[in-house]
Scaffold this motif. Structure first.
Motif, PDB file in Angstrom:
ATOM      1  N   UNK A 154       7.331  16.063  -2.141  1.00 49.87           N
ATOM      2  CA  UNK A 154       6.193  14.821  -2.046  1.00 49.87           C
ATOM      3  C   UNK A 154       6.918  14.202  -0.851  1.00 49.87           C
ATOM      4  N   UNK A 155       5.548  13.692   0.006  1.00 53.32           N
ATOM      5  CA  UNK A 155       5.850  12.807   1.013  1.00 53.32           C
ATOM      6  C   UNK A 155       5.151  11.431   0.624  1.00 53.32           C
ATOM      7  N   UNK A 156       5.747  10.321   0.795  1.00 53.44           N
ATOM      8  CA  UNK A 156       4.893   9.041   0.551  1.00 53.44           C
ATOM      9  C   UNK A 156       4.996   8.078   1.879  1.00 53.44           C
ATOM     10  N   UNK A 157       3.811   7.485   2.126  1.00 54.71           N
ATOM     11  CA  UNK A 157       3.705   6.578   3.174  1.00 54.71           C
ATOM     12  C   UNK A 157       3.763   5.108   2.565  1.00 54.71           C
ATOM     13  N   UNK A 158       4.486   4.307   2.634  1.00 54.29           N
ATOM     14  CA  UNK A 158       4.393   2.948   1.887  1.00 54.29           C
ATOM     15  C   UNK A 158       4.641   1.714   2.950  1.00 54.29           C
ATOM     16  N   UNK A 159       3.718   0.828   2.835  1.00 59.75           N
ATOM     17  CA  UNK A 159       3.594  -0.357   3.505  1.00 59.75           C
ATOM     18  C   UNK A 159       4.179  -1.436   2.746  1.00 59.75           C
ATOM     19  N   UNK A 160       4.907  -2.377   3.199  1.00 63.47           N
ATOM     20  CA  UNK A 160       5.527  -3.650   2.794  1.00 63.47           C
ATOM     21  C   UNK A 160       5.031  -4.936   3.277  1.00 63.47           C
ATOM     22  N   UNK A 190       6.484  -7.521   4.223  1.00 58.00           N
ATOM     23  CA  UNK A 190       7.346  -7.920   5.320  1.00 58.00           C
ATOM     24  C   UNK A 190       6.942  -7.230   6.586  1.00 58.00           C
ATOM     25  N   UNK A 191       5.888  -6.361   6.672  1.00 57.22           N
ATOM     26  CA  UNK A 191       5.751  -5.531   7.933  1.00 57.22           C
ATOM     27  C   UNK A 191       6.271  -4.358   8.011  1.00 57.22           C
ATOM     28  N   UNK A 192       7.318  -4.002   7.382  1.00 57.20           N
ATOM     29  CA  UNK A 192       8.012  -2.710   7.402  1.00 57.20           C
ATOM     30  C   UNK A 192       6.906  -1.515   6.803  1.00 57.20           C
ATOM     31  N   UNK A 193       7.230  -0.487   7.437  1.00 62.56           N
ATOM     32  CA  UNK A 193       6.436   0.867   7.104  1.00 62.56           C
ATOM     33  C   UNK A 193       7.579   1.748   6.722  1.00 62.56           C
ATOM     34  N   UNK A 194       7.431   2.576   5.648  1.00 62.51           N
ATOM     35  CA  UNK A 194       8.345   3.600   5.245  1.00 62.51           C
ATOM     36  C   UNK A 194       7.664   4.862   4.960  1.00 62.51           C
ATOM     37  N   UNK A 195       8.380   5.963   5.322  1.00 63.38           N
ATOM     38  CA  UNK A 195       8.297   7.397   4.864  1.00 63.38           C
ATOM     39  C   UNK A 195       9.394   7.918   4.048  1.00 63.38           C
ATOM     40  N   UNK A 196       8.903   8.411   2.673  1.00 63.45           N
ATOM     41  CA  UNK A 196       9.896   8.785   1.740  1.00 63.45           C
ATOM     42  C   UNK A 196       9.650  10.418   1.614  1.00 63.45           C
ATOM     43  N   UNK A 197      10.493  11.201   1.659  1.00 69.49           N
ATOM     44  CA  UNK A 197      10.564  12.510   1.295  1.00 69.49           C
ATOM     45  C   UNK A 197      11.229  12.794   0.308  1.00 69.49           C
ATOM     46  N   UNK A 206       0.811  -1.292   0.054  1.00 68.44           N
ATOM     47  CA  UNK A 206       0.017   0.029   0.041  1.00 68.44           C
ATOM     48  C   UNK A 206       0.575   1.233  -0.103  1.00 68.44           C
ATOM     49  N   UNK A 207       0.217   2.288  -0.471  1.00 66.91           N
ATOM     50  CA  UNK A 207       0.993   3.468  -0.484  1.00 66.91           C
ATOM     51  C   UNK A 207       0.163   4.808  -0.600  1.00 66.91           C
ATOM     52  N   UNK A 208       0.456   5.781  -0.059  1.00 63.73           N
ATOM     53  CA  UNK A 208      -0.255   7.090  -0.148  1.00 63.73           C
ATOM     54  C   UNK A 208       0.498   8.059   0.037  1.00 63.73           C
ATOM     55  N   UNK A 209       0.371   9.316  -0.773  1.00 66.85           N
ATOM     56  CA  UNK A 209       1.242  10.551  -0.950  1.00 66.85           C
ATOM     57  C   UNK A 209       0.522  11.762  -0.593  1.00 66.85           C
ATOM     58  N   UNK A 210       1.430  12.653   0.057  1.00 60.95           N
ATOM     59  CA  UNK A 210       1.085  14.084   0.006  1.00 60.95           C
ATOM     60  C   UNK A 210       2.028  14.762  -0.941  1.00 60.95           C
ATOM     61  N   UNK A 211       1.399  15.798  -1.865  1.00 63.02           N
ATOM     62  CA  UNK A 211       2.141  16.501  -2.967  1.00 63.02           C
ATOM     63  C   UNK A 211       2.226  17.971  -2.720  1.00 63.02           C
ATOM     64  N   UNK A 216       0.032   8.588  -6.748  1.00 62.86           N
ATOM     65  CA  UNK A 216      -0.642   9.679  -7.493  1.00 62.86           C
ATOM     66  C   UNK A 216      -2.334   9.647  -7.327  1.00 62.86           C
ATOM     67  N   UNK A 217      -2.683   8.417  -7.262  1.00 65.08           N
ATOM     68  CA  UNK A 217      -4.124   7.941  -7.168  1.00 65.08           C
ATOM     69  C   UNK A 217      -4.551   8.191  -5.940  1.00 65.08           C
ATOM     70  N   UNK A 218      -3.725   7.744  -4.828  1.00 64.84           N
ATOM     71  CA  UNK A 218      -4.045   7.961  -3.310  1.00 64.84           C
ATOM     72  C   UNK A 218      -3.258   8.876  -2.464  1.00 64.84           C
ATOM     73  N   UNK A 219      -3.707  10.167  -3.118  1.00 65.02           N
ATOM     74  CA  UNK A 219      -3.371  11.427  -2.367  1.00 65.02           C
ATOM     75  C   UNK A 219      -3.896  11.436  -1.030  1.00 65.02           C
TER      76      UNK A 219
END
Length: 330
Positions: free
Chosen positions: A222-228, A230-237, A205-210, A324-327
């Protein structure tokens, strides 16, 4: 095959980096280069490249040519890569793989159909700091990685080129969303998504703020919140708002945590190393990825891992399309 006969298509900033690096590889013979700019072709000529073309289609007709590096604007990736594959050439393509998922699928399909080696350039996978961080994670000393943080900040199309002390005009295609496929999330976000997928595997799963600091019709941060899986959650700026670049990753595990950052060296140090024929630190990951590509062509028996696989680059675009779809709206 003693040496790989190689052509470089596109001699912008990264194309020139690849050209210089290839000239330092003993297993490569740079046969030709193509660019629509006479100045760019003169650059290649000054480094001893004999066969120069304003039209890359002519370069692809060279019978002795084994492979090409494509460093063209994003909107030309699909056409050029597929043409090269149809001519039987192995292809190293600059990221992102294409403007959109549909184009990316066509490229991956063509590579499979024509039976050529195909890789997409992701130098962070060859940056020592991040390779070492992945090794720490895999060794188990951090425990299970619960949270990860990634940042990739720079100036995007507005950065000061290495050969100039002032900003240079931005190529028109950079500012056209139809030609780029998006903004910073495509440009820099694909680097971080690719790196984290290499670390953690499948995205669930992934969501973003643009953000739109510069009021373009595409995002410049942009900031993305990504779920993997394996159970890891990541924030990408990611962002294009700073002339001082920073690329980094932090991992927070159930036992310990670790971080790795890669900062560019000064332009003066880079220039001096280029003058004396040394490879600057910034160029080393690009040299390593091309070396990997060449070795994969020469030595792969069909069963070896390809850590720059085109299929992975297509997955990156699929994740970005979902972002882009899940903002998120704050």
């Amino acid at each position: 095959m003693e040496k790989i006969n190689l052509g470089v298509i596109g001699l912008g900033f990264i194309g020139k980096v690849h050209l210089r690096n290839c000239l330092n590889l003993k297993s490569v013979r740079v046969m030709a280069a193509a660019d629509s700019s006479k100045k760019a072709l003169n650059y290649a000529r000054n480094f001893g490249v004999k066969q120069l073309f304003a039209d890359y289609h002519e370069l692809l007709k060279l019978k002795d040519l084994d492979a090409v590096i494509i460093a063209l604007p994003t909107y030309l990736h699909a056409e050029c890569a597929i043409n090269a594959m149809e001519e039987g050439k192995h292809v190293f393509l600059e990221k992102p793989i294409a403007r959109n998922v549909d184009e990316g699928r066509k490229i991956v399909s063509a590579a499979k159909k024509m039976g050529v080696k195909f890789m997409v350039g992701y130098p962070l996978r060859f940056t020592p700091e991040f390779v070492n961080l992945k090794s720490q994670m895999e060794s188990g000393i951090l425990g299970d990685i619960q949270l990860a943080y990634g940042v990739n900040i720079g100036a995007g199309p507005f950065f000061h080129r290495a050969e100039s002390t002032i900003p240079r005009p931005v190529p028109e295609w950079w500012l056209n969303k139809e030609l780029t496929g998006g903004g910073v999330l495509v440009d820099l976000g694909c680097h971080m998504i690719n790196l984290f997928c290499w670390f953690f595997g499948k995205v669930t799963g992934v969501k973003a703020r643009l953000g739109y600091r510069f009021n373009f019709d595409f995002e410049d941060h942009a900031t993305c919140i990504i779920n993997f899986e394996c159970g890891t959650s990541a924030v990408v700026n990611v962002g294009w708002f700073s002339q001082k670049a920073a690329v980094g990753v932090e991992l927070f595990g159930t036992v310990s945590h670790a971080r790795a950052y890669s900062f560019p060296t000064s332009k003066v140090v880079t220039a001096i190393k280029l003058i004396i024929g040394k490879t600057p630190k910034f160029f080393i990951p690009f040299l390593n990825e091309i070396s990997y590509f060449i070795n994969h062509i020469k030595n792969d028996d069909g069963n070896g891992e390809n850590i720059l696989a085109g299929q992975d680059a297509l997955r990156d675009l699929e994740v970005i399309a979902k972002a882009y779809k899940n903002q998120m709206k704050l």
